[in-house]
Enzyme design. Sequence first.
Site, PDB file in Angstrom:
ATOM      1  N   SER A  62      63.462  78.524  28.966  1.00 50.26           N
ATOM      2  CA  SER A  62      64.648  78.267  29.894  1.00 50.26           C
ATOM      3  C   SER A  62      64.959  77.129  30.336  1.00 50.26           C
ATOM      4  CB  SER A  62      64.679  79.580  30.913  1.00 50.26           C
ATOM      5  OG  SER A  62      65.819  79.484  31.722  1.00 50.26           O
ATOM      6  N   THR A  63      65.480  76.516  30.001  1.00 46.50           N
ATOM      7  CA  THR A  63      65.909  74.765  29.988  1.00 46.50           C
ATOM      8  C   THR A  63      66.097  74.441  31.652  1.00 46.50           C
ATOM      9  OG1 THR A  63      67.737  74.703  28.814  1.00 46.50           O
ATOM     10  CG2 THR A  63      65.878  73.958  27.698  1.00 46.50           C
ATOM     11  N   CYS A  64      67.068  75.732  31.731  1.00 48.30           N
ATOM     12  CA  CYS A  64      67.384  75.878  33.318  1.00 48.30           C
ATOM     13  C   CYS A  64      66.386  75.638  34.368  1.00 48.30           C
ATOM     14  CB  CYS A  64      68.327  76.893  33.741  1.00 48.30           C
ATOM     15  SG  CYS A  64      69.626  77.051  32.430  1.00 48.30           S
ATOM     16  N   PHE A  65      65.393  76.340  34.205  1.00 49.07           N
ATOM     17  CA  PHE A  65      64.371  76.510  34.925  1.00 49.07           C
ATOM     18  C   PHE A  65      63.062  75.633  34.611  1.00 49.07           C
ATOM     19  CE2 PHE A  65      67.072  79.989  35.557  1.00 49.07           C
ATOM     20  CZ  PHE A  65      67.350  80.064  36.854  1.00 49.07           C
TER      21      PHE A  65
ATOM     22  N   PHE B 131      70.621  76.243  23.733  1.00 52.95           N
ATOM     23  CA  PHE B 131      70.181  76.623  24.963  1.00 52.95           C
ATOM     24  C   PHE B 131      68.589  76.773  25.082  1.00 52.95           C
ATOM     25  CE2 PHE B 131      71.862  76.179  29.008  1.00 52.95           C
ATOM     26  CZ  PHE B 131      71.455  77.469  29.803  1.00 52.95           C
TER      27      PHE B 131
END
Length: 856
Positions: free
Chosen positions: A821-824, A853
């Site tokens: 998860s590149t968001c986190f 993503f």
Amino acid sequence: MATDTLALQNLLSRLVGQLLHGCRNVACRECMCDTGRRNASPHRSLRNYTPRSARAIALALAGGALPRKHLCVHYSSDAGPGTDLETGNDTVPEGSLDPSSFEQLLCDTTSIRDICHRSAKISLRPSKLEYWKQTLSPLLQRIVIEDAIPSSLLGNEQACQIISNALRACLDTVTDGRMDVLSYADTYIRDGSAYPPVSYANSHHPAKGWNVRHKVLDSFERGQDLLSLVCEAVAMRADLETQLQLLRSRPSRREADRARPTLLLLLERKLDLDHAANMQAIVWLKKTFILHWNREPSISLSSTASGALTMLELLKQLVPLDLVGGASVWFKLPTIAHNLAVVDVAESWTAGSPRNQCDCDRPHGSEGRLDGTCVLHMCQDQSSSSDRHHTDAVTKRQLLSTDLLFDTAQRALYFRMINHLKMQKAHSKAGKAAALRRRFPAHPHEHEPEDQVKYEEEHYLLLNVSRTNVLSDAYDQFWQRRSGELFRPLRVRLGESDELEVGHDLGGVQIEFFNLICKQAFTEDAGLFASNPITGLSYFRVGSLQPLHMFELMGLLVALAVYNGITLPLSFPNVFYKLLLGDYDLKLDDIADHWPDEAKSLRYVMETPGAEDDLSFSFPIEANGIRIFSHESSNCHTESDEFVTIEVEDAIPTTYPSADVDVEGLRWPGFNFIRSGTLVASPSVTATNKARYISSYMTWLAIRSVEPQVRAFHRGFQRIIDAHSLSIFITPANLKAFMEGSAHLDINELRIATRYDGYDPKSKYIASFWSVVKSWPEEKQKQLLKFVTAAERVPLGGPEHLTFVVQRARPTSLDHLPTSSTCFGTLQLPHYRSANVLDEKLSLALEYGLEGFGTG
């Protein structure tokens, strides 16, 4: 001065003698005499003073209100059988040294030991120091310049001679200037300590070594007053010259800041110190700066601290760069950054911006001109009120304006804080607008468009962008956006055209967004930038047919990434960053990285007599199938300043050389080509004007041939990042390191920075994970970094500035591949049976999941 010194020496030697040996007179009752103490208490066991403790007591008595009160009238130098005061040799042992007692350490120094012996030869150098203090006094008088320069003002030659001689007198007091001793002293001075901690002295240096290594520190103390006056004289003189320059020629603020005072130029030529003296001066000047620093981010230009900093900058130009450990090591002062709050530095730098200082009526917008007149948006108003304002504005000096005191990582931290404060302000304004609208509903007929209301009250700068059209979507998103919205924290929603609501952006999506922007913008088909296949660097494409608003968009996007602290996968030449900092004075070294062949040829012309033969002031460019020979002209801009005018001597098609080219018919965005009206060919290059030819060629190569594109890029960039904030990096190398980061990944640093969720960092499985990753080549290790964080570059400061988390995947099916998860910045890693399976599964995840993503 000599009489006072001898009187003090006589007083101390008598006190030390009577404390150690007494007067041997049965009638003595003096408590500060060994005999008197024992006569007063004949039946008590009294401690014997050591020479060190006796010196400490004698110093305390000599510094009291009545220093001669405790002299024993019965004592004479012949009365002490255990000492020979005429030669200064004690037979009484010194005793053990207590390193926790500063008084004992002080009294064990050579200076104090010498002055407490009557026969020791006391140097009369203080008289020489006092002489130079008096000689410096005319340079320390604050002079107010009104209509005429006072006749009593010393000339620069005389002032330079006095200052250089006084500096040499200071350095003559240094008793031991060996490099190891200076390095020992510098180790603690750079950290802000006057003397090393006692624990270090106790464990590494016996009493004798401790005393030897403190000789240089004692020497600094003896001459400190004079060196402080030297620094103050340099500062006051340089400040006076700056004021005179402003009053005489009324230059712009930019020119006044760049002009070097004549005194410094003279000192640079005449200060012929040897290597040892240079190093002594560097260490001592750092101590002087710390001693007089006001613990603020800015200092007065006429202060002693400013003078010490000026002298350090001067010596940095004189000291050879091939010193052991590098010259930069000797100029470091980390204690400055440690004693300043990041917020204070950021606010002080922002308050010093020309936008905040100037109160004239001239606009300070982004003009994008490249002729050096308003690159930094500094006011050029020649009115008397503006001149007076500029004179007042240069009384302070920001510590960040010198390249000595802060490294690149510290400057990046201050720059990020400046941007954070701007974000905070923009975020707060959006909240206030929303609260005001809720409190006072608008009249139905006064409703604004729904999208405009939404954007005005949104706390973040929201972008909805598809991966397939990221550049065009970004242009549509920024079209006619209000300037205030650009300063809000960025949030990106990234996906396909029908799947824009993908994830929540907590940093990783932003990185991927800018990676896609760079990937699309720097392709050959985009027509915006051209890459050098040899150097791997990219620069503005000569003769680009793309509209200038696309370059303005690229400038805004790059600035947006910089503003939000995103490291970009770019590779620009040094000249790009030099122009971005507003410096258009190009050198051969500035173009060597991107134009190595041209730089080599120009260097040959510069260094070889006769190499300029057959050359003329005509500069070629080749683009869009045409080779154009430009005539040198001072007419850089048209009256409207909309186009760059190029006078063309000749134009030849590269495909059909015999064909004619309609110069006036060329339509390149931003350019206006005209046939040269001169009947005479371009002037030839001679030995007298070849320096101008080289400068003009470099300017043509790096600036004039792509000037419309550079202007447009700067317009977009400066919508978000103002020139003053960017100038915090000082040098192009610092700015390049911040914006581009590093293409090298140290896997050990990444392991140290990694956090874990569901795994024990000391477990065998995690050890196997890192063993597998370390066995990979660096390119594959960087693929892992991109897979987890979306980052293609390591930011300035190392992987610790990225979020990299290894999380135990749930459910823990061994058939699943690792996901991310590149968001986190999180790698969801199942617990596989063996290291081989781990290697295989993780490699497959990288192969299939790098694009997109991060959900491979």
